[in-house]
Design a protein around this motif. Structure first.
Motif, short mmCIF file in Angstrom:
data_model
loop_
_atom_site.label_atom_id
_atom_site.label_comp_id
_atom_site.label_asym_id
_atom_site.label_seq_id
_atom_site.Cartn_x
_atom_site.Cartn_y
_atom_site.Cartn_z
N SER A 1 3.38 -4.54 -9.18
CA SER A 1 2.07 -4.32 -8.57
C SER A 1 1.62 -5.54 -7.76
CB SER A 1 1.05 -3.99 -9.66
OG SER A 1 -0.20 -3.72 -9.10
N GLY A 2 1.83 -6.72 -8.32
CA GLY A 2 1.45 -7.96 -7.63
C GLY A 2 2.24 -8.18 -6.35
N ALA A 3 3.55 -7.92 -6.41
CA ALA A 3 4.39 -8.09 -5.22
C ALA A 3 4.00 -7.08 -4.15
CB ALA A 3 5.87 -7.94 -5.58
N MET A 4 3.63 -5.87 -4.58
CA MET A 4 3.22 -4.84 -3.61
C MET A 4 1.93 -5.25 -2.92
SD MET A 4 4.23 -1.82 -2.48
CE MET A 4 4.06 -2.72 -0.97
N THR A 5 0.98 -5.74 -3.70
CA THR A 5 -0.29 -6.19 -3.13
C THR A 5 -0.06 -7.31 -2.12
OG1 THR A 5 -1.51 -5.55 -5.11
CG2 THR A 5 -2.56 -7.19 -3.67
N ALA A 6 0.78 -8.27 -2.46
CA ALA A 6 1.08 -9.38 -1.55
C ALA A 6 1.72 -8.87 -0.27
CB ALA A 6 1.98 -10.40 -2.24
N CYS A 7 2.63 -7.93 -0.38
CA CYS A 7 3.32 -7.35 0.78
C CYS A 7 2.31 -6.64 1.69
CB CYS A 7 4.41 -6.39 0.31
SG CYS A 7 5.26 -5.51 1.63
N VAL A 8 1.48 -5.79 1.11
CA VAL A 8 0.49 -5.04 1.90
C VAL A 8 -0.50 -6.01 2.54
CG1 VAL A 8 -1.41 -3.37 1.75
CG2 VAL A 8 0.77 -2.88 0.63
N ASP A 9 -0.90 -7.04 1.81
CA ASP A 9 -1.81 -8.05 2.37
C ASP A 9 -1.19 -8.73 3.59
OD1 ASP A 9 -3.74 -7.52 0.44
OD2 ASP A 9 -3.30 -9.32 -0.76
N ARG A 10 0.09 -9.12 3.47
CA ARG A 10 0.77 -9.78 4.60
C ARG A 10 0.86 -8.85 5.81
NH1 ARG A 10 4.41 -11.42 0.49
NH2 ARG A 10 5.87 -9.79 1.12
N LEU A 11 1.22 -7.60 5.56
CA LEU A 11 1.37 -6.65 6.66
C LEU A 11 0.04 -6.36 7.34
CD1 LEU A 11 3.96 -4.17 5.12
CD2 LEU A 11 4.33 -5.78 7.01
#
Length: 172
Positions: A81-91
């Protein structure tokens, strides 16, 4: 569209051009080349490869499933979940995607490929699209229908592999 090519490409192993080994070699070569182009785009856009996988998943999502959500994307990419949030934030920060709250339930977030980013990708991948179209032009419509059927079946089988439980580790 020109007629069919009567002889196989020189890169096809001649001993058994339709055998499993030939398919494996050709699919690995194509995958390697597609990965190279994708990595160049990721580098040019200062994106992680995980970000690219996420963009591709959003772009290629099945409309029948509805808009992509972070939860579905997380499952598809097998991220925490944390990695997904970071990915979406970057994008989102880079302008590649937009987060849109669902009208019927404001708690639900949909992920959409941003129009400006889509145009950047379209321009970058134009040579790949032209090369694909050139290759397609060497086949008849009937031949292309067989190729499409093969690729669809490969995608189906690869999806099944992803969904299958991992085999047990060898004892020892």
């Amino acid at each position: 569209m020109s007629g069919p090519v009567s002889t196989p490409s020189p890169s096809v192993p001649q001993d058994d051009p339709t055998g499993l080994q030939s398919f494996a070699v050709l699919l690995r070569r194509m995958n390697g080349e597609l990965n190279r182009v994708t990595e160049e785009f990721a580098q040019a856009q200062d994106l992680h490869l995980t970000d690219m996988r996420a963009l591709i998943a959003i772009l290629d999502d099945d409309p029948a499933l509805g808009p992509m959500t972070p939860g579905r994307l997380r499952k598809h990419l097998n991220l925490t979940s944390g990695a997904m949030t970071a990915c979406v934030d970057r994008l989102e920060k880079a302008g590649h995607i937009r987060r849109v709250r669902a009208a019927e339930d404001r708690r639900v977030v949909h992920l959409h490929y941003a129009d400006a980013a889509r145009e950047v990708a379209r321009e970058f991948f134009r040579p790949l699209a032209l090369s694909t179209d050139t290759a397609r032009g060497r086949f008849t419509r009937d031949e292309l229908l067989v190729v499409v059927r093969f690729l669809a079946e490969m995608n189906h089988e690869l999806s099944r592999l992803r969904e299958a439980p991992a085999p047990p580790a060898p004892a020892g």
